[in-house]
Every structure is written in structure tokens, then in C-alpha cells.
Design a protein around this motif. Sequence first.
Motif, PDB file in Angstrom:
ATOM      1  N   CYS A  60       0.274  34.296   9.646  1.00  0.00           N
ATOM      2  CA  CYS A  60       0.655  33.487   8.518  1.00  0.00           C
ATOM      3  C   CYS A  60       0.414  32.100   9.056  1.00  0.00           C
ATOM      4  N   LEU A  61       0.675  31.863  10.509  1.00  0.00           N
ATOM      5  CA  LEU A  61       0.580  30.612  11.084  1.00  0.00           C
ATOM      6  C   LEU A  61      -1.062  30.466  11.333  1.00  0.00           C
ATOM      7  N   ASP A  62      -1.964  31.267  11.618  1.00  0.00           N
ATOM      8  CA  ASP A  62      -3.322  30.752  11.598  1.00  0.00           C
ATOM      9  C   ASP A  62      -3.848  30.824  10.118  1.00  0.00           C
ATOM     10  N   VAL A  94       0.818  -1.084  -0.253  1.00  0.00           N
ATOM     11  CA  VAL A  94      -0.006  -0.028   0.089  1.00  0.00           C
ATOM     12  C   VAL A  94       0.806   1.344   0.050  1.00  0.00           C
ATOM     13  N   PRO A  95       0.858   1.863  -0.773  1.00  0.00           N
ATOM     14  CA  PRO A  95       1.682   3.502  -1.022  1.00  0.00           C
ATOM     15  C   PRO A  95       1.300   4.093  -0.029  1.00  0.00           C
ATOM     16  N   VAL A  96       2.471   4.960   0.866  1.00  0.00           N
ATOM     17  CA  VAL A  96       2.054   5.738   1.933  1.00  0.00           C
ATOM     18  C   VAL A  96       2.966   7.042   1.857  1.00  0.00           C
ATOM     19  N   VAL A  97       2.266   8.362   1.873  1.00  0.00           N
ATOM     20  CA  VAL A  97       2.838   9.627   1.899  1.00  0.00           C
ATOM     21  C   VAL A  97       2.544  10.062   3.523  1.00  0.00           C
ATOM     22  N   ARG A  98       3.905  10.353   4.033  1.00  0.00           N
ATOM     23  CA  ARG A  98       3.945  11.137   5.403  1.00  0.00           C
ATOM     24  C   ARG A  98       4.213  12.468   5.192  1.00  0.00           C
ATOM     25  N   LEU A  99       3.144  13.357   6.010  1.00  0.00           N
ATOM     26  CA  LEU A  99       3.024  14.740   5.853  1.00  0.00           C
ATOM     27  C   LEU A  99       3.017  15.282   7.286  1.00  0.00           C
ATOM     28  N   ASP A 100       3.994  16.267   7.553  1.00  0.00           N
ATOM     29  CA  ASP A 100       3.875  16.876   8.734  1.00  0.00           C
ATOM     30  C   ASP A 100       3.356  18.451   8.559  1.00  0.00           C
ATOM     31  N   PRO A 101       2.123  18.825   8.804  1.00  0.00           N
ATOM     32  CA  PRO A 101       1.921  20.489   8.332  1.00  0.00           C
ATOM     33  C   PRO A 101       2.916  21.335   9.060  1.00  0.00           C
ATOM     34  N   ALA A 102       3.522  20.992   9.941  1.00  0.00           N
ATOM     35  CA  ALA A 102       4.636  22.124  10.500  1.00  0.00           C
ATOM     36  C   ALA A 102       5.701  22.383   9.560  1.00  0.00           C
ATOM     37  N   ASP A 103       5.705  21.390   8.332  1.00  0.00           N
ATOM     38  CA  ASP A 103       6.975  21.667   7.343  1.00  0.00           C
ATOM     39  C   ASP A 103       6.187  22.509   6.399  1.00  0.00           C
ATOM     40  N   PHE A 104       5.037  23.095   6.572  1.00  0.00           N
ATOM     41  CA  PHE A 104       4.491  23.902   5.655  1.00  0.00           C
ATOM     42  C   PHE A 104       4.782  25.432   5.894  1.00  0.00           C
ATOM     43  N   PRO A 105       5.079  26.530   5.300  1.00  0.00           N
ATOM     44  CA  PRO A 105       5.496  26.284   3.639  1.00  0.00           C
ATOM     45  C   PRO A 105       6.698  26.029   3.214  1.00  0.00           C
ATOM     46  N   ASP A 106       7.586  25.811   4.115  1.00  0.00           N
ATOM     47  CA  ASP A 106       9.160  25.737   3.539  1.00  0.00           C
ATOM     48  C   ASP A 106       9.272  24.770   2.738  1.00  0.00           C
ATOM     49  N   TYR A 153      -5.976  27.318   9.487  1.00  0.00           N
ATOM     50  CA  TYR A 153      -7.164  27.041   8.990  1.00  0.00           C
ATOM     51  C   TYR A 153      -7.486  26.805   7.766  1.00  0.00           C
ATOM     52  N   GLY A 154      -6.606  27.117   6.960  1.00  0.00           N
ATOM     53  CA  GLY A 154      -6.381  26.729   5.332  1.00  0.00           C
ATOM     54  C   GLY A 154      -5.865  25.659   5.150  1.00  0.00           C
ATOM     55  N   LEU A 155      -4.507  24.984   5.393  1.00  0.00           N
ATOM     56  CA  LEU A 155      -4.234  23.726   5.047  1.00  0.00           C
ATOM     57  C   LEU A 155      -4.911  22.514   6.026  1.00  0.00           C
ATOM     58  N   GLY A 156      -4.897  22.929   7.486  1.00  0.00           N
ATOM     59  CA  GLY A 156      -5.725  22.182   8.291  1.00  0.00           C
ATOM     60  C   GLY A 156      -7.101  21.736   8.002  1.00  0.00           C
ATOM     61  N   GLY A 157      -7.682  22.697   7.274  1.00  0.00           N
ATOM     62  CA  GLY A 157      -9.087  22.566   6.681  1.00  0.00           C
ATOM     63  C   GLY A 157      -9.269  21.654   5.519  1.00  0.00           C
ATOM     64  N   ILE A 158      -8.086  21.925   4.818  1.00  0.00           N
ATOM     65  CA  ILE A 158      -7.873  20.870   3.573  1.00  0.00           C
ATOM     66  C   ILE A 158      -7.763  19.532   3.917  1.00  0.00           C
ATOM     67  N   LEU A 159      -6.624  19.431   4.823  1.00  0.00           N
ATOM     68  CA  LEU A 159      -6.293  17.861   5.337  1.00  0.00           C
ATOM     69  C   LEU A 159      -7.588  17.173   5.924  1.00  0.00           C
ATOM     70  N   VAL A 205       6.724  22.075   2.059  1.00  0.00           N
ATOM     71  CA  VAL A 205       5.233  21.640   1.553  1.00  0.00           C
ATOM     72  C   VAL A 205       4.346  22.611   0.676  1.00  0.00           C
ATOM     73  N   THR A 206       4.003  22.385  -0.407  1.00  0.00           N
ATOM     74  CA  THR A 206       3.261  23.182  -1.266  1.00  0.00           C
ATOM     75  C   THR A 206       1.856  22.657  -1.738  1.00  0.00           C
ATOM     76  N   VAL A 207       0.731  23.369  -1.531  1.00  0.00           N
ATOM     77  CA  VAL A 207      -0.489  23.105  -1.476  1.00  0.00           C
ATOM     78  C   VAL A 207      -1.245  23.870  -2.585  1.00  0.00           C
ATOM     79  N   THR A 208      -2.020  23.117  -3.542  1.00  0.00           N
ATOM     80  CA  THR A 208      -2.823  23.919  -4.411  1.00  0.00           C
ATOM     81  C   THR A 208      -4.175  23.124  -4.385  1.00  0.00           C
ATOM     82  N   ALA A 209      -5.436  23.903  -3.951  1.00  0.00           N
ATOM     83  CA  ALA A 209      -6.706  23.271  -3.970  1.00  0.00           C
ATOM     84  C   ALA A 209      -7.542  24.168  -4.801  1.00  0.00           C
TER      85      ALA A 209
END
Length: 322
Positions: free
Chosen positions: A96-98, A30-42, A102-108, A44-48
Motif C-alpha cells: 500500500c505504501l508503494d 493568496v489562498p494556501v492549502v497545506r498537505l502532508d502526503p504521509a496523512d494519506f489515506p487516513d 507512486y500514485g499520489l506522489g506522481g499526481i502531486l 487525505v482522499t484523492v480522485t484523479a
Amino acid sequence: MTATSPVLVVTQLDDATADVVIEELGTRGVPVVRLDPADFPDAVTVTAHVDDFGLAGEVRTATRAVPLDGVRSVYWRRPRPYAGPAGLNGQDARWCLDQARYGLGGILASLPDARYVNQPWANRAADFKPAPLSRAAQCGFHVPPTLLTNDVEEARRFVSEHGPAVYKPLYNTDYTDEDGRGLTVWVEEVTPEDLDVGVGQTMHLFQQRVDKVADIRLTAVGSKLFAVRIDGSPGLDWRRHYDDLTYTLIDTPPAVAKAVRDYLTTFGLVYGAFDFGLDAAGRFHWYECNPNGQFAWFPDPITRQITAAIADQLQHPDRDSQ
């Protein structure tokens, strides 16, 4: 979803519990992707995109790109707190933290058709102790008499009437000493004489001490229950004495099993780590349920069973595995 759809594991790098589940998923192909939101934005890049078909787009880490509408399931473990981007501080960093939270956290937390173990908002709702205490009693658990207060006289009265009693922190705040070592506030027995004006400075939780012969950690994964009897603790809080303990997998009494499933349904949880005190008559006394509790410290035969149950939930989100 297809066999190539990934499982997204949201956690920090240092997470032994997530590691064993990721390893199990790997053995299953099973493919797995590990992500720590604390690495955003340096890192991690998101487009939704949101349109008539809902949420789509992708999240990119340093090594992988994940389609937001192609994640089969999410294992929400222990991500680090969001951080402001490098080079900013003060109000700019907080802003920026907020936006990230609320942005990335809401998406995930809103990935379409993904199965969550657990959905992060469900975790949060079940992590405020007064609500679980109340719901536990409603679900049929035996809850020891408990007081939440910042009134020192009420606290002294409760301890006098229901003693022996213990104090429990309502939240495990991160503390470190001068050398950076982590500090923990443990469950401790208290007497009326121990209580002073410090009680008035914040909320406190006091509870009648259970006359126990052992502890129980019951790990629930959907409909699968793994009740482990813990013997050998020389003190109130067995977490302080791992090297002294023995662990035995036991059957879950039917009434407890029903209460566990009712509780999970109430909070919308797939996973929960329940703690009980076991008295001489075999009665389970409710302590708490950690919706994101650890389990990888159990002996390997127990850990493997729990790991497999979680991997089943993540690998086969379309099955009725609860």
C-alpha cells in the motif's frame, strides 16, 4: 489561473521555513492549502481523471478540497515519508505504501500548469552528491579535491596527499538515541590513522579542507541571490554553533552568480541553498547545494527578503520571475 487559485504547500506540520512563507502569502491574500502526503489515506482522499485534456480531479484534506487542475503553484518542502494505512503491517503495508508513493506522489508532481518550487523530481536529482559535485565543476565553481570511495587504502592515500582533509556524510540519515533525541553526523577532520576497515562497509566522501576565514550561505530564488557571510564559527561545521555566529548580507561576485544560475538551470531548480567556504583572498570554495535548504533561522531582515522572493514565485507563476 485566477486570484483565488490556491498555492499547495507540500510539507509536514512542523516546518518553520514553510510557516513563514505561508504567513507571507496570507498577508497578500493568496489562498494556501497545506498537505502532508504521509496523512494519506487516513486523512487525505484523492480522485484523479486523465483524458484527452490531461489530468483533472481533486485532493481532499480534512478541511479543504483542491482541484488538481486549479493549483497555481506548489511549494514542495519537507513532507514526511509515506506510511501504510492504519491496521496493516508487513508486506500488505509495504504494498500500500508503494502504491501511495507512486500514485499520489506522481499526481502531486504532475499538476497541470502549476509552478513548482522545486519540482520534487528535480530536488531528488540534485540531492545525490556525486552529480552536484560534477555539475558544480562544469558550471564554473571551484570544487576542492574530493574522493568518493569504499577502499580504505585509497582513502588513506587521498588524505595523505590532500590533507588536511574532512569526512562528509553523503546523506543525513535519521538517527535517534535511546531517549528519542536526534543525532547528526557532522563534518569532521580526518587523518590517515583515523581510517580503518569501516571505510569498506559503505561509500564515503573525503574532501580537502578549505583554509577559510568565513562561511557563505547563498540562497538562490530564481534570479534573486542572497549571499550571507557567516562569521564566528569555532569549528569546521558552522551548523553546530548557531548561537556563536554573525550573519552579514554581502554582494555576490559576478562569476559566482553566473555559476549559480547555470547550476539551477542544469538541475531545473528555482530554489537552492548553496554553501561555500570563503578564503582570505575572497574566493568562494564550493561545498554543496541543498535544493530544499532552510533559511528561517537567519535574522529577520534577511529571512524576510528570502521569504518575499519565494512568495513572489508562488503568487505569480505566470511571470518571468527567474
